[in-house]
Design a protein around this motif. Structure first.
Motif, PDB file in Angstrom:
ATOM      1  N   SER A 167      11.187   5.004   3.950  1.00  0.00           N
ATOM      2  CA  SER A 167      12.002   4.318   4.941  1.00  0.00           C
ATOM      3  C   SER A 167      13.055   3.461   4.270  1.00  0.00           C
ATOM      4  N   THR A 168      14.160   3.224   4.982  1.00  0.00           N
ATOM      5  CA  THR A 168      15.133   2.210   4.582  1.00  0.00           C
ATOM      6  C   THR A 168      15.140   1.059   5.577  1.00  0.00           C
ATOM      7  N   THR A 169      14.227   1.079   6.536  1.00  0.00           N
ATOM      8  CA  THR A 169      14.192   0.065   7.588  1.00  0.00           C
ATOM      9  C   THR A 169      13.970  -1.322   6.995  1.00  0.00           C
ATOM     10  N   GLN A 170      14.864  -2.257   7.307  1.00  0.00           N
ATOM     11  CA  GLN A 170      14.762  -3.644   6.873  1.00  0.00           C
ATOM     12  C   GLN A 170      14.716  -3.781   5.346  1.00  0.00           C
ATOM     13  N   ALA A 171      15.356  -2.848   4.656  1.00  0.00           N
ATOM     14  CA  ALA A 171      15.440  -2.982   3.203  1.00  0.00           C
ATOM     15  C   ALA A 171      16.411  -4.082   2.809  1.00  0.00           C
ATOM     16  N   CYS A 172      17.261  -4.504   3.739  1.00  0.00           N
ATOM     17  CA  CYS A 172      18.181  -5.621   3.542  1.00  0.00           C
ATOM     18  C   CYS A 172      18.233  -6.406   4.858  1.00  0.00           C
ATOM     19  N   GLY A 173      19.055  -7.430   4.913  1.00  0.00           N
ATOM     20  CA  GLY A 173      19.243  -8.185   6.135  1.00  0.00           C
ATOM     21  C   GLY A 173      18.339  -9.393   6.267  1.00  0.00           C
ATOM     22  N   ASP A 174      18.489 -10.113   7.383  1.00  0.00           N
ATOM     23  CA  ASP A 174      17.716 -11.333   7.653  1.00  0.00           C
ATOM     24  C   ASP A 174      16.386 -10.958   8.305  1.00  0.00           C
ATOM     25  N   VAL A 175      15.547 -10.345   7.498  1.00  0.00           N
ATOM     26  CA  VAL A 175      14.318  -9.720   7.996  1.00  0.00           C
ATOM     27  C   VAL A 175      13.236  -9.802   6.912  1.00  0.00           C
ATOM     28  N   PRO A 176      11.994  -9.473   7.256  1.00  0.00           N
ATOM     29  CA  PRO A 176      10.984  -9.293   6.205  1.00  0.00           C
ATOM     30  C   PRO A 176      11.323  -8.047   5.389  1.00  0.00           C
ATOM     31  N   ARG A 177      11.659  -8.238   4.142  1.00  0.00           N
ATOM     32  CA  ARG A 177      12.049  -7.120   3.285  1.00  0.00           C
ATOM     33  C   ARG A 177      10.809  -6.491   2.650  1.00  0.00           C
ATOM     34  N   VAL A 178      11.020  -5.673   1.635  1.00  0.00           N
ATOM     35  CA  VAL A 178       9.918  -4.923   1.032  1.00  0.00           C
ATOM     36  C   VAL A 178       8.769  -5.862   0.669  1.00  0.00           C
ATOM     37  N   ILE A 179       7.551  -5.386   0.846  1.00  0.00           N
ATOM     38  CA  ILE A 179       6.349  -6.166   0.538  1.00  0.00           C
ATOM     39  C   ILE A 179       5.930  -5.816  -0.887  1.00  0.00           C
ATOM     40  N   LEU A 180       6.100  -6.763  -1.792  1.00  0.00           N
ATOM     41  CA  LEU A 180       5.705  -6.511  -3.171  1.00  0.00           C
ATOM     42  C   LEU A 180       4.190  -6.426  -3.273  1.00  0.00           C
ATOM     43  N   GLY A 181       3.732  -5.538  -4.139  1.00  0.00           N
ATOM     44  CA  GLY A 181       2.298  -5.402  -4.376  1.00  0.00           C
ATOM     45  C   GLY A 181       2.026  -5.050  -5.824  1.00  0.00           C
ATOM     46  N   SER A 182       0.830  -5.358  -6.299  1.00  0.00           N
ATOM     47  CA  SER A 182       0.482  -5.007  -7.666  1.00  0.00           C
ATOM     48  C   SER A 182       0.575  -3.501  -7.854  1.00  0.00           C
ATOM     49  N   PRO A 183       1.300  -3.043  -8.869  1.00  0.00           N
ATOM     50  CA  PRO A 183       1.404  -1.594  -9.086  1.00  0.00           C
ATOM     51  C   PRO A 183       0.100  -0.952  -9.534  1.00  0.00           C
ATOM     52  N   VAL A 184      -0.893  -1.776  -9.915  1.00  0.00           N
ATOM     53  CA  VAL A 184      -2.185  -1.221 -10.327  1.00  0.00           C
ATOM     54  C   VAL A 184      -3.283  -1.610  -9.334  1.00  0.00           C
ATOM     55  N   ALA A 185      -2.869  -1.890  -8.099  1.00  0.00           N
ATOM     56  CA  ALA A 185      -3.850  -2.217  -7.067  1.00  0.00           C
ATOM     57  C   ALA A 185      -4.832  -1.067  -6.885  1.00  0.00           C
ATOM     58  N   GLY A 186      -6.108  -1.399  -6.897  1.00  0.00           N
ATOM     59  CA  GLY A 186      -7.143  -0.401  -6.675  1.00  0.00           C
ATOM     60  C   GLY A 186      -7.584   0.364  -7.896  1.00  0.00           C
ATOM     61  N   VAL A 187      -6.878   0.194  -9.031  1.00  0.00           N
ATOM     62  CA  VAL A 187      -7.258   0.947 -10.234  1.00  0.00           C
ATOM     63  C   VAL A 187      -7.528   0.064 -11.442  1.00  0.00           C
ATOM     64  N   ALA A 188      -6.970  -1.139 -11.488  1.00  0.00           N
ATOM     65  CA  ALA A 188      -7.093  -1.974 -12.687  1.00  0.00           C
ATOM     66  C   ALA A 188      -8.524  -2.446 -12.901  1.00  0.00           C
ATOM     67  N   LYS A 189      -8.967  -2.411 -14.143  1.00  0.00           N
ATOM     68  CA  LYS A 189     -10.345  -2.818 -14.472  1.00  0.00           C
ATOM     69  C   LYS A 189     -10.578  -4.299 -14.200  1.00  0.00           C
ATOM     70  N   ASP A 190      -9.547  -5.114 -14.378  1.00  0.00           N
ATOM     71  CA  ASP A 190      -9.715  -6.565 -14.248  1.00  0.00           C
ATOM     72  C   ASP A 190      -9.293  -7.101 -12.885  1.00  0.00           C
ATOM     73  N   GLU A 191      -9.061  -6.225 -11.932  1.00  0.00           N
ATOM     74  CA  GLU A 191      -8.555  -6.667 -10.637  1.00  0.00           C
ATOM     75  C   GLU A 191      -9.552  -7.581  -9.921  1.00  0.00           C
TER      76      GLU A 191
END
Length: 565
Positions: A167-191
């Motif tokens: 999606s490109t929805t709300q990728a810019c503008g006065d809105v909630p933009r992309v939700i950052l997340g850990s790129p190793v969510a669910g796989v990292a040994k030390d999570e």
């Protein structure tokens, strides 16, 4: 489909009288637009512009686009006009928008949590080659950014992106933009805890929801359960950081009010512990507070950080609990200091299931559609088809068996995506810069790439973790204030008295549990031509003077001005 029902501010909020009567807060009953941007948003919701793009503008071309849509509402769908080629940085603050902008667009594809499949990445690569002249930059908010996009091609681009769940929805503008997340969510040994369910539910609630499509300004979210603190939570409007509560177990520490630009502020802990299942509720409530109480009079005071600075964390938490959540939150601990100096996940790392994830480093986030398509092939051949982007402009391939590692790293290197980069390649970041950005004053991407090569040649044995961030203007898209060496683009006077491209230097910025903005040495400005010499000189001084184990940021904070100039 997201809920598109307009949700009013809580009744109690509308009855309150704010002492900031001149700030245009909705919660104080002040709905009259106080500037042109607010008027544009009130006239028509930015989400509505897609229909006009598909039914009108894709047929008329850019000349038929209404100005308020062109320079405003189109951002709600990830579209900005890009800079007209050949216009120097000295013209940026002089020319009118219509004189600066090209007929082509930048298009941002949102990638929540940095999560991609090979099918999705292959579509991105194909669109890059067919419609974006090969461009496909990895941003420091885990997105992919195209250039040279024509408005006529947007219906087909959307069709193909959405066919694979992008999606490109709300990728810019006065809105909630992309939700950052850990790129190793669910796989990292030390999570500590996997935040993926929260990222997904937040997206379902806010993306495309007209209850949150008119916020005072941009609104940035981060969620990570990694002990590496790998999403730069300190500089997001709202962030959830993985912690272990001594009685309640794994959950998230809540931070609010971070942001950079020309008035940088580090986010503030509210001291509240949030269980995974409550993160979407808390996020939605914080978002609603920003919508209702945020300042709408002056654009440069409309970010969450200014509201938090005026209220303080105690009041913010009280309003959150009493007016929006209608329940209390448990007190909780702060996150621990990361044990690793690099937080970008580059290299080969064992997963909790015995397989491996492999992180590689493009130069300053610059890749192309052909490379991304080949990367998708590698991820399918050697992994399970899962790829991740990071907030450091890096790429990861997940789920690689041990016997596949050698072949994968060799093939990545052949694509120019090394898993063993120099400190300079690993730590240098650049914004879009003068090449495409209408706000830029200097070039950044190619200069950053050239700087990497020059420093590798001059300082081949330098292996200390180091960040060098180049920004084309004062707005800090490349996070200059929190880099070891932050470079803010501006015009400077050279030895001959001529105005040339150069940088104001910030030294010693850092994130973590002891965050600090880089210091500015009085009068220190460096021309683009002098940049390699200057950085080499400072790094050699650091090597000569540092104490055992001392970080560059700590050394820069104590070093004498004459050593840093």
């Amino acid at each position: 489909m997201a809920d598109t029902t307009q949700r009013p501010a809580p009744e109690r909020s509308r009855r309150k009288v704010s002492r900031h009567r001149g700030e245009g807060q909705w919660a104080a009953g002040h709905h009259t637009p106080l500037n042109g941007n607010e008027q544009t948003k009130q006239d028509d919701d930015g989400l509505n512009v897609r229909t006009r793009i598909e039914t009108i503008y894709a047929h008329t071309g850019v000349d038929g686009v209404d100005g308020a849509d062109l320079r405003g509402r189109m951002r709600w769908w990830g579209l900005y006009t890009q800079r007209k080629p050949g216009i120097s940085g000295g013209k940026t603050a002089v020319l009118a928008p219509e004189e600066l902008e090209d007929e082509h667009f930048m298009l941002r594809v949102r990638i929540d949590g940095g999560q991609l499949t090979t099918r999705q990445l292959r579509v991105i690569g194909e669109l890059s080659q067919e419609y974006a002249r090969g461009t496909a930059d990895i941003t420091n908010r885990q997105n992919v950014q195209f250039h040279w996009i024509r408005i006529q091609d947007m219906p087909e681009i959307w069709r193909r992106l959405e066919s694979v769940g992008l999606s490109t929805t709300q990728a810019c503008g006065d809105v909630p933009r992309v939700i950052l997340g850990s790129p190793v969510a669910g796989v990292a040994k030390d999570e500590i805890i996997d935040g993926t369910p929260a990222v997904e539910e937040i997206g379902r609630r806010v993306v495309g929801n007209k209850a949150y499509s008119n916020l005072p300004r941009k609104y940035k979210t981060a969620v990570s359960g990694s002990p590496l603190l790998d999403v730069a939570h300190e500089i997001n409007d709202v962030a959830f950081v993985g912690v272990r509560h001594p009685e309640l177990g794994p959950g998230f520490d809540l931070w609010v009010g971070g942001g950079l630009s020309t008035n940088p502020k580090i986010g503030v802990r509210l001291g509240a512990w949030v269980p995974l299942e409550d993160v979407p509720d808390v996020h939605e409530a914080v978002t609603a507070i920003f919508r209702d109480y945020g300042y709408r009079r002056l654009r440069n005071r409309a970010r969450m950080k200014f509201l938090l600075a005026d209220w303080g964390p105690e009041k913010f938490r009280r309003v959150l609990e009493e007016e929006y959540l209608l329940r209390g939150l448990a007190d909780g601990p702060a996150p621990d200091q990361p044990v690793q100096r690099w937080r970008d996940h580059v290299g080969v790392h064992e997963q909790r299931d015995g397989r491996y994830y492999v992180g590689c480093a493009p130069r300053v986030g610059r890749v192309d559609g052909s490379t991304l398509s080949k990367l998708a092939d590698l991820a399918e051949a050697h992994g399970s088809g899962r790829i991740r982007t990071t907030v450091e402009q890096k790429l990861l391939i997940l789920d690689v068996e041990a016997e596949q590692l050698d072949a994968l790293t060799e093939e990545l290197a052949a694509l120019g995506l090394t898993t063993e980069p120099s400190a300079f390649r690993r730590g240098t970041m650049a914004c879009t810069g003068l090449e495409f950005c209408k706000l830029a004053i200097v070039e950044t991407k190619q200069r950053g790439a050239d700087l990497i090569e020059e420093l590798e040649r001059r300082l081949p044995d330098f292996d200390e973790p180091l960040t060098i961030n180049l920004n084309g203007c004062p707005n800090s898209c490349a996070r200059i204030q929190i880099a070891d060496i932050g470079l803010k683009g501006q015009l400077v006077t050279d030895e001959h008295g001529d105005q040339v491209e150069g940088y104001q230097v910030h030294l010693g910025g850092t994130l973590g549990l002891e965050p600090a903005f880089g210091r500015k040495v009085r009068g220190l400005k460096v021309t683009a031509e002098e940049l390699p010499d200057y950085i080499e000189r400072v790094l050699r001084a650091f090597q000569d003077q540092r104490a055992e184990g001392e970080r560059f940021a700590d050394w820069a904070a104590r070093a004498d001005d004459e050593v840093l100039t």
